[in-house]
Enzyme design. Structure first.
Site, PDB file in Angstrom:
ATOM      1  N   SER A 128      15.462 -40.108 -14.192  1.00 35.27           N
ATOM      2  CA  SER A 128      14.764 -39.342 -13.152  1.00 35.27           C
ATOM      3  C   SER A 128      13.595 -40.123 -12.581  1.00 35.27           C
ATOM      4  O   SER A 128      12.896 -40.852 -13.312  1.00 35.27           O
ATOM      5  CB  SER A 128      14.251 -38.049 -13.791  1.00 35.27           C
ATOM      6  OG  SER A 128      13.326 -37.417 -12.960  1.00 35.27           O
ATOM      7  N   TYR A 152       9.134 -33.227 -19.817  1.00 34.79           N
ATOM      8  CA  TYR A 152      10.465 -33.542 -19.264  1.00 34.79           C
ATOM      9  C   TYR A 152      10.546 -35.026 -18.934  1.00 34.79           C
ATOM     10  O   TYR A 152      11.485 -35.729 -19.358  1.00 34.79           O
ATOM     11  CB  TYR A 152      10.749 -32.686 -18.021  1.00 34.79           C
ATOM     12  CG  TYR A 152      11.944 -33.210 -17.240  1.00 34.79           C
ATOM     13  CD1 TYR A 152      13.239 -33.048 -17.728  1.00 34.79           C
ATOM     14  CD2 TYR A 152      11.770 -33.914 -16.048  1.00 34.79           C
ATOM     15  CE1 TYR A 152      14.334 -33.556 -17.041  1.00 34.79           C
ATOM     16  CE2 TYR A 152      12.859 -34.428 -15.352  1.00 34.79           C
ATOM     17  CZ  TYR A 152      14.130 -34.246 -15.856  1.00 34.79           C
ATOM     18  OH  TYR A 152      15.214 -34.764 -15.186  1.00 34.79           O
ATOM     19  N   LYS A 156      12.794 -38.220 -20.683  1.00 36.28           N
ATOM     20  CA  LYS A 156      13.723 -39.138 -19.993  1.00 36.28           C
ATOM     21  C   LYS A 156      13.306 -40.587 -20.230  1.00 36.28           C
ATOM     22  O   LYS A 156      14.147 -41.473 -20.442  1.00 36.28           O
ATOM     23  CB  LYS A 156      13.746 -38.830 -18.488  1.00 36.28           C
ATOM     24  CG  LYS A 156      14.443 -37.537 -18.144  1.00 36.28           C
ATOM     25  CD  LYS A 156      15.958 -37.654 -18.351  1.00 36.28           C
ATOM     26  CE  LYS A 156      16.660 -36.341 -18.166  1.00 36.28           C
ATOM     27  NZ  LYS A 156      18.102 -36.413 -18.372  1.00 36.28           N
TER      28      LYS A 156
HETATM   29  P1  NAD Z   1      21.849 -28.755 -14.510  1.00 34.90           P
HETATM   30  O1  NAD Z   1      20.933 -27.942 -15.354  1.00 34.90           O
HETATM   31  O2  NAD Z   1      22.505 -28.100 -13.366  1.00 34.90           O
HETATM   32  O3  NAD Z   1      22.988 -29.413 -15.426  1.00 34.90           O
HETATM   33  C1  NAD Z   1      22.754 -29.768 -16.781  1.00 34.90           C
HETATM   34  C2  NAD Z   1      23.938 -29.261 -17.597  1.00 34.90           C
HETATM   35  O4  NAD Z   1      23.721 -29.588 -18.963  1.00 34.90           O
HETATM   36  C3  NAD Z   1      24.129 -27.751 -17.510  1.00 34.90           C
HETATM   37  O5  NAD Z   1      25.478 -27.445 -17.234  1.00 34.90           O
HETATM   38  C4  NAD Z   1      23.716 -27.257 -18.895  1.00 34.90           C
HETATM   39  O6  NAD Z   1      24.395 -26.079 -19.267  1.00 34.90           O
HETATM   40  C5  NAD Z   1      24.078 -28.458 -19.752  1.00 34.90           C
HETATM   41  N1  NAD Z   1      23.326 -28.528 -21.007  1.00 34.90           N
HETATM   42  C6  NAD Z   1      21.995 -28.354 -21.191  1.00 34.90           C
HETATM   43  N2  NAD Z   1      21.701 -28.492 -22.495  1.00 34.90           N
HETATM   44  C7  NAD Z   1      22.861 -28.782 -23.145  1.00 34.90           C
HETATM   45  C8  NAD Z   1      23.189 -29.029 -24.498  1.00 34.90           C
HETATM   46  N3  NAD Z   1      22.267 -29.013 -25.464  1.00 34.90           N
HETATM   47  N4  NAD Z   1      24.476 -29.283 -24.799  1.00 34.90           N
HETATM   48  C9  NAD Z   1      25.435 -29.306 -23.843  1.00 34.90           C
HETATM   49  N5  NAD Z   1      25.178 -29.067 -22.546  1.00 34.90           N
HETATM   50  C10 NAD Z   1      23.902 -28.803 -22.202  1.00 34.90           C
HETATM   51  O7  NAD Z   1      21.038 -30.041 -14.040  1.00 34.90           O
HETATM   52  P2  NAD Z   1      21.399 -31.131 -12.932  1.00 34.90           P
HETATM   53  O8  NAD Z   1      20.486 -30.938 -11.786  1.00 34.90           O
HETATM   54  O9  NAD Z   1      22.863 -31.169 -12.719  1.00 34.90           O
HETATM   55  O10 NAD Z   1      20.899 -32.426 -13.703  1.00 34.90           O
HETATM   56  C11 NAD Z   1      21.804 -33.247 -14.420  1.00 34.90           C
HETATM   57  C12 NAD Z   1      21.016 -34.369 -15.065  1.00 34.90           C
HETATM   58  O11 NAD Z   1      20.305 -35.088 -14.063  1.00 34.90           O
HETATM   59  C13 NAD Z   1      19.952 -33.909 -16.071  1.00 34.90           C
HETATM   60  O12 NAD Z   1      19.931 -34.838 -17.132  1.00 34.90           O
HETATM   61  C14 NAD Z   1      18.658 -33.973 -15.279  1.00 34.90           C
HETATM   62  O13 NAD Z   1      17.564 -34.182 -16.122  1.00 34.90           O
HETATM   63  C15 NAD Z   1      18.925 -35.169 -14.389  1.00 34.90           C
HETATM   64  N6  NAD Z   1      18.158 -35.180 -13.143  1.00 34.90           N
HETATM   65  C16 NAD Z   1      18.262 -34.122 -12.276  1.00 34.90           C
HETATM   66  C17 NAD Z   1      17.540 -34.147 -11.090  1.00 34.90           C
HETATM   67  C18 NAD Z   1      17.584 -32.986 -10.131  1.00 34.90           C
HETATM   68  O14 NAD Z   1      16.692 -32.876  -9.281  1.00 34.90           O
HETATM   69  N7  NAD Z   1      18.595 -32.110 -10.194  1.00 34.90           N
HETATM   70  C19 NAD Z   1      16.733 -35.241 -10.771  1.00 34.90           C
HETATM   71  C20 NAD Z   1      16.669 -36.302 -11.668  1.00 34.90           C
HETATM   72  C21 NAD Z   1      17.400 -36.266 -12.855  1.00 34.90           C
HETATM   73  C1  WQD Z   2       9.655 -30.988  -3.733  1.00 37.83           C
HETATM   74  C2  WQD Z   2       8.390 -30.862  -2.914  1.00 37.83           C
HETATM   75  C3  WQD Z   2       6.658 -29.559  -3.993  1.00 37.83           C
HETATM   76  C4  WQD Z   2       8.814 -25.795  -3.992  1.00 37.83           C
HETATM   77  C5  WQD Z   2      11.566 -32.336  -9.249  1.00 37.83           C
HETATM   78  C6  WQD Z   2      11.298 -32.964 -10.580  1.00 37.83           C
HETATM   79  C7  WQD Z   2      11.851 -34.347 -10.630  1.00 37.83           C
HETATM   80  C8  WQD Z   2      13.309 -34.355 -10.259  1.00 37.83           C
HETATM   81  C9  WQD Z   2      13.487 -33.744  -8.931  1.00 37.83           C
HETATM   82  C10 WQD Z   2      14.541 -33.924 -12.292  1.00 37.83           C
HETATM   83  C11 WQD Z   2       7.113 -31.004  -3.750  1.00 37.83           C
HETATM   84  C12 WQD Z   2       7.150 -28.874  -2.738  1.00 37.83           C
HETATM   85  C13 WQD Z   2       8.459 -27.114  -3.814  1.00 37.83           C
HETATM   86  C14 WQD Z   2       8.126 -24.791  -3.248  1.00 37.83           C
HETATM   87  C15 WQD Z   2       6.816 -26.496  -2.197  1.00 37.83           C
HETATM   88  N1  WQD Z   2      14.080 -33.556 -11.167  1.00 37.83           N
HETATM   89  N2  WQD Z   2       7.481 -27.455  -2.927  1.00 37.83           N
HETATM   90  N3  WQD Z   2       7.158 -25.191  -2.380  1.00 37.83           N
HETATM   91  O1  WQD Z   2       8.903 -31.586  -7.906  1.00 37.83           O
HETATM   92  O2  WQD Z   2       9.596 -33.359  -6.221  1.00 37.83           O
HETATM   93  O3  WQD Z   2      10.889 -33.052  -8.252  1.00 37.83           O
HETATM   94  O4  WQD Z   2      12.948 -32.397  -8.948  1.00 37.83           O
HETATM   95  O5  WQD Z   2      14.469 -35.000 -12.797  1.00 37.83           O
HETATM   96  O6  WQD Z   2      11.701 -34.795 -11.910  1.00 37.83           O
HETATM   97  O7  WQD Z   2       9.893 -33.014 -10.759  1.00 37.83           O
HETATM   98  O8  WQD Z   2      11.011 -31.300  -6.525  1.00 37.83           O
HETATM   99  O9  WQD Z   2      11.985 -29.542  -5.120  1.00 37.83           O
HETATM  100  O10 WQD Z   2      10.263 -28.886  -6.877  1.00 37.83           O
HETATM  101  O11 WQD Z   2       9.528 -30.137  -4.869  1.00 37.83           O
HETATM  102  O12 WQD Z   2       5.923 -26.805  -1.379  1.00 37.83           O
HETATM  103  O13 WQD Z   2       8.391 -23.598  -3.381  1.00 37.83           O
HETATM  104  O14 WQD Z   2       8.343 -29.522  -2.373  1.00 37.83           O
HETATM  105  O15 WQD Z   2       5.273 -29.450  -4.102  1.00 37.83           O
HETATM  106  O16 WQD Z   2       6.191 -31.675  -2.967  1.00 37.83           O
HETATM  107  P1  WQD Z   2       9.966 -32.326  -7.232  1.00 37.83           P
HETATM  108  P2  WQD Z   2      10.759 -29.895  -5.878  1.00 37.83           P
END
Ligand code: NAD
Ligand code: WQD
Length: 353
Positions: A128, A152, A156
């Protein structure tokens, strides 16, 4: 050699489900392990319909349960793993750090050990942009020092460090860490998308629910940042591009051993108000908003320098913010209550280990 049978942890989630479709469409055989803590097994009905192919097996298993995980590896000849499973809400991680460290780090070591015991050494890991923390302005490349600011992000970064160390000591491992910036949007069919439980914490799902009339207005978290309109800047990336990058990563696992980390982003930033304007254009409705205090822990700007992954694999994002908003809006319209209407945890006739 390109791996054939891929095990996806967390394959039912937002990014995992989109990746399943792409991989099925490119002839990979898929095994999914998910405990459905933040998803529903019913998503696979849609995944399989979109891909017009079946997933080999879906297991309701917590990745921390090594016995159950081992039974899955016993049953299938897995070539490579894509590890999505994690808890991912930054705010929640500050309230339940132990749960986050246990699932994200404990889950990863449980998976690594099980892979190692079964002779599986190829891994694509979901990292992330949050590991960069408050790293500063301008596009960030992969040499930017990690400065995680919440459990979080720390989980990672710890996973990346332990994966790097394992790769240094065990040359049979290849690990590709993909540092996603802000994946948003949905499958263009409107069948798959981001369906958070309860009130969305992230910007694009929140905008979608305001546009649909389920929430009154967007709260913009601060307009006093040093940015063109005072609101914070992020690098929004279409979930379809994100999914495709996993297929490309799998095709490059054989390039050589070791751990390699790549940013996945578009390479340009958008302010909160720019995203709101793009969503208004996509849905054809005004989206009311008010400015409130900054959200604790938010940084002014997080934008990827995505050139390393393009140099290495020729991959770059192809979809723009208008696509992300149109697709997220289509998913919202087709699924006003997310997957809730049809999402009951135990309805999928999945296999058990
Ligand atoms: P998500 O929550 O939709 O998907 C994660 C999945 O993992 C879910 O289906 C959940 O049920 C499963 N899970 C959680 N804990 C588990 C466990 N102990 N055993 C088995 N399954 C489990 O999240 P996502 O947005 O699809 O994210 C996927 C990956 O990408 C995550 O590792 C997240 O940290 C990373 N990531 C997401 C974002 C984002 O903005 N969505 C950004 C950067 C990194
Ligand atoms: C985006 C922008 C908020 C909601 C997160 C995790 C990051 C990664 C991606 C997992 C920010 C603003 C948001 C609202 C707002 N995930 N905002 N009003 O925080 O950039 O990133 O998701 O790895 O680790 O931190 O994403 O969509 O929450 O926010 O003004 O109701 O929108 O302040 O600037 P973020 P976000």
């Amino acid at each position: 050699m390109r791996p054939t049978t891929i095990l996806l942890t967390g394959g039912a989630g937002f990014i995992g489900s989109h990746t399943c479709v792409d991989l099925l469409q490119h002839d990979f055989e898929l095994i999914v392990v998910d405990n459905f803590a933040n998803s529903t097994p019913r998503v696979f009905t849609r995944v399989e319909r979109l891909a017009d192919r079946l997933i080999d097996a879906v297991y309701d298993v917590d990745i921390r349960d090594r016995q159950a995980l081992s039974a899955v590896f016993d049953r299938h000849s897995v070539d490579a793993v894509v590890h999505f499973a994690a808890r991912k809400a930054v705010g929640e991680s500050t309230r339940m750090p132990v749960e986050y460290y246990d699932t994200n780090i404990g889950g990863t070591t449980s998976l690594l050990r099980t892979m190692h015991e079964h002779g599986v050494h190829q891994l694509v890991f979901s990292s992330s942009c949050s590991i960069y923390g408050d790293a500063g302005r301008g596009p960030l490349d992969e040499t930017t020092p990690a400065r995680p600011t919440n459990p979080y992000a720390a989980s990672k970064w710890t996973c990346e460090q332990l994966l790097a160390d394992v790769c240094r000591r065990c040359p049979e491992f290849t690990v590709l860490c993909l540092r996603y910036f802000n994946p948003v949007g949905a499958h263009p069919s409107g069948l798959l998308g981001e369906a958070p439980c309860g009130t969305p914490g992230n910007l694009v799902p929140y905008l979608a629910q305001v546009a649909a009339g389920r929430l009154d207005r967007l709260s913009v978290f601060g307009d006093d940042y040093d940015t063109p309109d005072g609101t914070a800047i992020r690098d929004y990336l279409h979930v379809m591009d994100t999914a495709e990058a996993h297929r490309v990563a799998l095709e490059h696992l054989a390039d050589g051993p070791g751990m390699h980390a790549f940013n996945l982003g578009v390479g340009s930033g958008r302010t909160v108000l720019e995203v709101r304007a793009a969503f208004e254009a996509a849905c054809g409705r005004p989206i009311p908003y008010r400015v409130v205090d900054r959200r604790p822990g938010d940084v002014p700007e997080l934008v990827a320098d995505p050139r390393a992954v393009e140099r290495a694999w020729g991959w770059r994002a192809t979809r723009d913010l208008a696509d992300m908003c149109q697709d997220a809006w289509r998913f919202q319209q087709h699924n006003p209550h997310g997957y809730a209407g049809w999402a009951r945890r135990h309805e999928y006739e999945g296999a058990t280990p």
